[in-house]
Motif scaffolding. Structure first.
Motif, mmCIF file in Angstrom:
data_model
loop_
_atom_site.group_PDB
_atom_site.id
_atom_site.type_symbol
_atom_site.label_atom_id
_atom_site.label_comp_id
_atom_site.label_asym_id
_atom_site.label_seq_id
_atom_site.Cartn_x
_atom_site.Cartn_y
_atom_site.Cartn_z
ATOM 1 N N UNK A 108 0.881 -1.235 0.136
ATOM 2 C CA UNK A 108 0.044 0.003 0.186
ATOM 3 C C UNK A 108 0.802 1.244 -0.046
ATOM 4 N N UNK A 109 1.983 1.416 0.707
ATOM 5 C CA UNK A 109 2.589 2.537 1.009
ATOM 6 C C UNK A 109 3.482 2.820 -0.383
ATOM 7 N N UNK A 110 3.841 1.559 -0.968
ATOM 8 C CA UNK A 110 4.806 1.600 -2.234
ATOM 9 C C UNK A 110 3.740 2.385 -3.296
ATOM 10 N N UNK A 111 2.550 1.767 -3.310
ATOM 11 C CA UNK A 111 1.402 2.479 -4.453
ATOM 12 C C UNK A 111 1.350 3.963 -4.006
ATOM 13 N N UNK A 112 1.442 4.070 -2.836
ATOM 14 C CA UNK A 112 0.883 5.648 -2.449
ATOM 15 C C UNK A 112 1.986 6.606 -2.785
ATOM 16 N N UNK A 113 3.247 6.312 -2.428
ATOM 17 C CA UNK A 113 4.449 6.615 -2.874
ATOM 18 C C UNK A 113 4.406 7.068 -4.568
ATOM 19 N N UNK A 114 4.209 6.009 -5.192
ATOM 20 C CA UNK A 114 4.261 6.136 -6.651
ATOM 21 C C UNK A 114 3.236 7.180 -7.286
ATOM 22 N N UNK A 115 2.039 6.847 -6.539
ATOM 23 C CA UNK A 115 0.919 7.783 -6.642
ATOM 24 C C UNK A 115 1.221 9.308 -6.505
ATOM 25 N N UNK A 116 2.043 9.671 -5.691
ATOM 26 C CA UNK A 116 2.623 10.890 -5.419
ATOM 27 C C UNK A 116 3.832 11.336 -6.176
ATOM 28 N N UNK A 117 4.337 10.565 -6.794
ATOM 29 C CA UNK A 117 5.374 10.923 -7.634
ATOM 30 C C UNK A 117 7.040 10.959 -6.672
#
Length: 489
Positions: free
Chosen positions: A74-83
């Motif tokens: 989840x955290x990895x996807x969120x970081x990617x979402x934020x760039x």
């Protein structure tokens, strides 16, 4: 958009924990334009998201292909979402994770945290996962079906996980209720203590038990306890809501498009196809039989490039590690090689464990290398194992069927659905190699994966295999690890 990377991790490798469940859904409004504040500007300036977590198999740990776990994903996807890149740091218990967030040493706490609005200095995301607290107990005790059955039992929970909150609420109705709490142990530690007799019961969450039950087959399901809780991310209060709002929108989008349910299913959705009896037999064989052949599996793994535990799991599925196993069709040996396959591999004695294990590893390597280059990663491994069982020709037929049905012939999930159709004349009459007992390789691969998970869990935890069923001496005292919550009579 850069992929998230892990820049720091302090390891605390104890067992399993993930908590949560059931507070009313919060912040369900449609996504709003995210606000800006100093905290968000600082995150953007440093270009990475700092997440505080816990190093446990259900949150964040080092897997075969690098960092993994539900919270990590989840955290990895969120970081990617934020760039942004991702920096994950771990603490040994929930209280320390929350304190790091409260002090502003992390942007987010993502460690199976119970949503608890009574905690000061913190704000939370919308609920991520809803699950039910359970009482589990040692097999062989009188059945534990309700709170009355807990009288006189030694019960434990993990401090800060939220299960203590449920117990305290129940204690108002049942003042005689007493239990022990620890912030130094994990779920696997509690279940281990139930197995070895130093605890009678524990309160854990449903998904934790579902994930761990095959590793601890002497621990029995009791009953649901109290109302569900919710798991959420925690943010430092008083620093604005820009990051929290972005997390709300991100989690809402994952829920809306089904991605969140897919992740929950991936990490916590194992079927109970390997029941208690099978797990107990497997663990007893791990203790009694595997040591004799472990070095042979390790050597074959070095020569073939496979994980030795995967080869051991395959060998167990084939013969239960019996070097003299023989099937009615003439397949023989620990890795159950046919005579033509053995001759092709140069195996002169199929009943010799060293030759059989080496030959089986090389045959699996052949199956993997002969698959089309379009099949990658774990899909390639699972299909190679299916081919080991059913033959490469039938696997190719199943790939053709998967494609005819609109699936992807390069994905194991789609081929797995097609293989049983080789038993159906409507389908196998159209194939090159005809009828096959296509349901068998599906079960075959599924079982090997689960056997591998058990072996990998034990190996990763650096436990001796025999400790899973062994009873500790009566004078072992770990009372210093627990604080007792007394009755309120």
């Amino acid at each position: 958009m850069p992929k998230a990377v892990v820049t720091h991790l302090r390891r605390h490798p104890r067992g399993y924990l993930l908590t949560c469940v059931g507070v009313a859904l919060m912040w369900l409004a449609l996504p709003q334009p995210p606000p800006h504040n100093a905290q968000w500007d600082a995150i953007q300036a440093r270009a990475f998201l700092a997440v505080q977590t816990r190093n446990t198999p259900t949150t964040y740990y080092e897997g075969r292909h690098g960092p993994t776990g539900f919270e990590y994903d989840l955290a990895r996807r969120f970081a990617e979402h934020l760039g942004l890149s991702l920096s994950m740091d771990s603490e040994p218990n929930v209280e320390q994770v929350l304190e790091a967030v409260r002090q502003g040493n992390a942007d987010i706490g993502a460690a199976a945290l119970p949503l608890d609005l009574s905690r000061s200095g913190l704000i939370y995301s919308r609920p991520i996962l809803n699950l039910q607290p359970l009482v589990v107990y040692r097999r062989g005790l009188p059945p534990v079906r309700d709170i009355d059955d807990l009288r006189g039992l030694s019960i434990a929970s993990i401090r800060g996980s939220g299960t203590g909150q449920v117990l305290r609420e129940l204690q108002q109705e049942f003042p005689e209720l007493s239990w022990k709490e620890s912030n130094e142990l994990e779920i696997a530690d509690l279940l281990q203590r139930i197995e070895n007799g130093s605890l009678d019961a524990a309160v854990v969450y449903q998904h934790q038990f579902k994930t761990n039950r095959l590793f601890f087959p002497e621990v029995e399901l009791g009953f649901p306890l109290g109302e569900p809780l919710s798991m959420a991310w925690a943010f430092p209060a008083g620093q604005g809501a820009a990051l929290q709002q972005r997390a709300q929108d991100f989690l809402h989008a994952l829920q809306r498009d089904g991605t969140l349910d897919e992740l929950i299913g991936h990490y916590f959705g194992h079927d109970d196809y390997l029941e208690y009896v099978g797990a107990r037999i497997f663990i007893s064989h791990v203790r009694e039989k595997l040591p004799e052949y472990a070095d042979l599996f390790r050597q074959a793994a070095r020569d073939s490039g496979f994980d030795w535990k995967l080869l051991a799991a395959l060998g167990y599925q084939e013969s239960h590690w019996d070097p003299e196993a023989t099937s009615p069709t003439g397949v023989r040996g620990l890795m159950m090689l046919t005579n033509p396959t053995a001759e092709e591999l140069g195996v002169s004695d199929r009943l010799d464990p060293a030759q059989s294990i080496d030959g089986g590893a090389r045959y699996l390597r052949q199956m993997k290398e002969r698959l089309p280059d379009s099949i990658n990663g774990d899909d390639r491994l699972w299909m190679a194992m299916a081919a080991y069982n059913v033959g490469l020709g039938h696997l190719y037929d199943a790939r053709d069927i998967a494609e005819q049905r609109g699936g992807d012939p390069n994905r194991w999930a789609d081929v797995r659905e097609a293989l049983p159709l080789l038993q159906n004349s409507e389908w196998y009459s159209q194939t090159r190699h005809g009828y096959a007992r296509g349901g068998e390789p599906v079960i075959y691969v599924r079982n090997i994966r689960r056997y591998y998970e058990i072996l990998d869990y034990v190996d990763r935890s650096q436990q001796q295999f025999h400790q899973l069923n062994e009873r500790l001496p009566d004078d072992d005292d770990d009372s210093h690890l627990f604080d007792v919550v007394p009755p309120v009579l």
